[in-house]
Motif scaffolding. Structure first.
Motif, PDB file in Angstrom:
ATOM      1  N   TRP A   1      -6.585  15.546  -9.514  1.00  0.00           N
ATOM      2  CA  TRP A   1      -6.552  14.713  -8.316  1.00  0.00           C
ATOM      3  C   TRP A   1      -5.420  15.119  -7.389  1.00  0.00           C
ATOM      4  O   TRP A   1      -4.336  15.492  -7.835  1.00  0.00           O
ATOM      5  CB  TRP A   1      -6.428  13.246  -8.707  1.00  0.00           C
ATOM      6  CG  TRP A   1      -7.547  12.831  -9.606  1.00  0.00           C
ATOM      7  CD1 TRP A   1      -7.488  12.632 -10.960  1.00  0.00           C
ATOM      8  CD2 TRP A   1      -8.912  12.645  -9.239  1.00  0.00           C
ATOM      9  NE1 TRP A   1      -8.739  12.307 -11.440  1.00  0.00           N
ATOM     10  CE2 TRP A   1      -9.627  12.306 -10.402  1.00  0.00           C
ATOM     11  CE3 TRP A   1      -9.592  12.706  -8.041  1.00  0.00           C
ATOM     12  CZ2 TRP A   1     -10.989  12.038 -10.400  1.00  0.00           C
ATOM     13  CZ3 TRP A   1     -10.959  12.450  -8.035  1.00  0.00           C
ATOM     14  CH2 TRP A   1     -11.634  12.105  -9.211  1.00  0.00           C
ATOM     15  N   ASP A   2      -5.657  14.996  -6.089  1.00  0.00           N
ATOM     16  CA  ASP A   2      -4.677  15.362  -5.070  1.00  0.00           C
ATOM     17  C   ASP A   2      -3.949  14.164  -4.476  1.00  0.00           C
ATOM     18  O   ASP A   2      -2.810  14.280  -4.038  1.00  0.00           O
ATOM     19  CB  ASP A   2      -5.363  16.106  -3.922  1.00  0.00           C
ATOM     20  CG  ASP A   2      -6.011  17.392  -4.383  1.00  0.00           C
ATOM     21  OD1 ASP A   2      -7.175  17.612  -4.028  1.00  0.00           O
ATOM     22  OD2 ASP A   2      -5.356  18.164  -5.103  1.00  0.00           O
ATOM     23  N   ILE A   3      -4.623  13.035  -4.411  1.00  0.00           N
ATOM     24  CA  ILE A   3      -4.094  11.857  -3.734  1.00  0.00           C
ATOM     25  C   ILE A   3      -4.297  10.634  -4.622  1.00  0.00           C
ATOM     26  O   ILE A   3      -5.342  10.475  -5.246  1.00  0.00           O
ATOM     27  CB  ILE A   3      -4.832  11.619  -2.394  1.00  0.00           C
ATOM     28  CG1 ILE A   3      -4.640  12.812  -1.458  1.00  0.00           C
ATOM     29  CG2 ILE A   3      -4.354  10.337  -1.728  1.00  0.00           C
ATOM     30  CD1 ILE A   3      -5.525  12.756  -0.220  1.00  0.00           C
ATOM     31  N   CYS A   4      -3.283   9.769  -4.641  1.00  0.00           N
ATOM     32  CA  CYS A   4      -3.389   8.492  -5.341  1.00  0.00           C
ATOM     33  C   CYS A   4      -3.087   7.380  -4.348  1.00  0.00           C
ATOM     34  O   CYS A   4      -2.051   7.413  -3.676  1.00  0.00           O
ATOM     35  CB  CYS A   4      -2.389   8.442  -6.499  1.00  0.00           C
ATOM     36  SG  CYS A   4      -2.367   6.847  -7.342  1.00  0.00           S
TER      37      CYS A   4
ATOM     38  N   ILE B   1       0.850  -1.182   0.000  1.00  0.00           N
ATOM     39  CA  ILE B   1       0.000   0.000   0.000  1.00  0.00           C
ATOM     40  C   ILE B   1       0.888   1.235   0.000  1.00  0.00           C
ATOM     41  O   ILE B   1       1.932   1.271   0.656  1.00  0.00           O
ATOM     42  CB  ILE B   1      -0.995  -0.009   1.184  1.00  0.00           C
ATOM     43  CG1 ILE B   1      -2.187   0.909   0.899  1.00  0.00           C
ATOM     44  CG2 ILE B   1      -0.321   0.310   2.487  1.00  0.00           C
ATOM     45  CD1 ILE B   1      -3.423   0.585   1.692  1.00  0.00           C
ATOM     46  N   PHE B   2       0.501   2.222  -0.797  1.00  0.00           N
ATOM     47  CA  PHE B   2       1.265   3.470  -0.912  1.00  0.00           C
ATOM     48  C   PHE B   2       0.304   4.592  -1.253  1.00  0.00           C
ATOM     49  O   PHE B   2      -0.601   4.416  -2.069  1.00  0.00           O
ATOM     50  CB  PHE B   2       2.321   3.350  -2.019  1.00  0.00           C
ATOM     51  CG  PHE B   2       3.031   4.643  -2.297  1.00  0.00           C
ATOM     52  CD1 PHE B   2       4.015   5.103  -1.450  1.00  0.00           C
ATOM     53  CD2 PHE B   2       2.692   5.407  -3.402  1.00  0.00           C
ATOM     54  CE1 PHE B   2       4.660   6.310  -1.695  1.00  0.00           C
ATOM     55  CE2 PHE B   2       3.326   6.613  -3.654  1.00  0.00           C
ATOM     56  CZ  PHE B   2       4.312   7.066  -2.797  1.00  0.00           C
ATOM     57  N   VAL B   3       0.497   5.734  -0.630  1.00  0.00           N
ATOM     58  CA  VAL B   3      -0.289   6.928  -0.931  1.00  0.00           C
ATOM     59  C   VAL B   3       0.651   7.967  -1.544  1.00  0.00           C
ATOM     60  O   VAL B   3       1.640   8.352  -0.931  1.00  0.00           O
ATOM     61  CB  VAL B   3      -0.965   7.500   0.330  1.00  0.00           C
ATOM     62  CG1 VAL B   3      -1.680   8.797   0.007  1.00  0.00           C
ATOM     63  CG2 VAL B   3      -1.937   6.486   0.918  1.00  0.00           C
ATOM     64  N   GLY B   4       0.340   8.388  -2.760  1.00  0.00           N
ATOM     65  CA  GLY B   4       1.099   9.445  -3.425  1.00  0.00           C
ATOM     66  C   GLY B   4       0.334  10.755  -3.333  1.00  0.00           C
ATOM     67  O   GLY B   4      -0.887  10.790  -3.503  1.00  0.00           O
ATOM     68  N   LEU B   5       1.053  11.826  -3.042  1.00  0.00           N
ATOM     69  CA  LEU B   5       0.458  13.159  -2.956  1.00  0.00           C
ATOM     70  C   LEU B   5       0.868  13.950  -4.186  1.00  0.00           C
ATOM     71  O   LEU B   5       2.060  14.097  -4.466  1.00  0.00           O
ATOM     72  CB  LEU B   5       0.913  13.863  -1.674  1.00  0.00           C
ATOM     73  CG  LEU B   5       0.654  13.105  -0.375  1.00  0.00           C
ATOM     74  CD1 LEU B   5       1.148  13.910   0.819  1.00  0.00           C
ATOM     75  CD2 LEU B   5      -0.812  12.743  -0.220  1.00  0.00           C
ATOM     76  N   ASN B   6      -0.101  14.441  -4.925  1.00  0.00           N
ATOM     77  CA  ASN B   6       0.156  15.167  -6.165  1.00  0.00           C
ATOM     78  C   ASN B   6       0.879  16.482  -5.880  1.00  0.00           C
ATOM     79  O   ASN B   6       0.461  17.258  -5.028  1.00  0.00           O
ATOM     80  CB  ASN B   6      -1.159  15.437  -6.896  1.00  0.00           C
ATOM     81  CG  ASN B   6      -0.949  16.012  -8.275  1.00  0.00           C
ATOM     82  OD1 ASN B   6       0.175  16.110  -8.759  1.00  0.00           O
ATOM     83  ND2 ASN B   6      -2.022  16.399  -8.915  1.00  0.00           N
ATOM     84  N   THR B   7       1.935  16.742  -6.616  1.00  0.00           N
ATOM     85  CA  THR B   7       2.677  17.997  -6.478  1.00  0.00           C
ATOM     86  C   THR B   7       2.345  18.971  -7.596  1.00  0.00           C
ATOM     87  O   THR B   7       2.844  20.089  -7.608  1.00  0.00           O
ATOM     88  CB  THR B   7       4.198  17.732  -6.465  1.00  0.00           C
ATOM     89  OG1 THR B   7       4.561  17.054  -7.672  1.00  0.00           O
ATOM     90  CG2 THR B   7       4.590  16.890  -5.260  1.00  0.00           C
TER      91      THR B   7
END
Length: 92
Positions: free
Chosen positions: A48-51, A36-42
């Motif tokens: 989208w803000d979060i993946c 599991i991994f949460v990416g934060l959009n830069t």
């Protein structure tokens, strides 16, 4: 996931980071999460803000994860600020 833009930038980033920490702590509590991994959009120009990227052995595990109390609590961090959501479940 798209967050509500009425939040101040620093508040939004705090909620996003709190969500990331909570979700990425779940494998210790939910043994059937393979990854599991949460990416934060830069890039603020994107929608989208979060993946959230996660891996499970079966769709039954995905469904169990969705209702697991620890996941529900982590997801609840976005309850008041989430404006939209998109999801894709697929098999490799």
């Amino acid at each position: 996931m798209k967050t509500n833009y009425t939040l101040f930038k620093h508040e939004k980033l705090k909620v996003m980071n709190d969500f990331k920490a909570a979700i990425e702590a779940l494998p210790v509590k939910i043994g059937f999460i393979r990854h599991i991994f949460v990416g934060l959009n830069t890039n603020s120009a994107e929608k989208w803000d979060i993946c959230l990227d996660s891996e499970f052995d079966t769709l039954a595990d995905v469904n169990a994860y969705a209702v697991h109390p620890d996941h529900v609590a982590a997801a609840g961090l976005l309850k008041e600020v989430k404006a939209d959501r998109a999801c894709v479940d697929y098999e490799l």
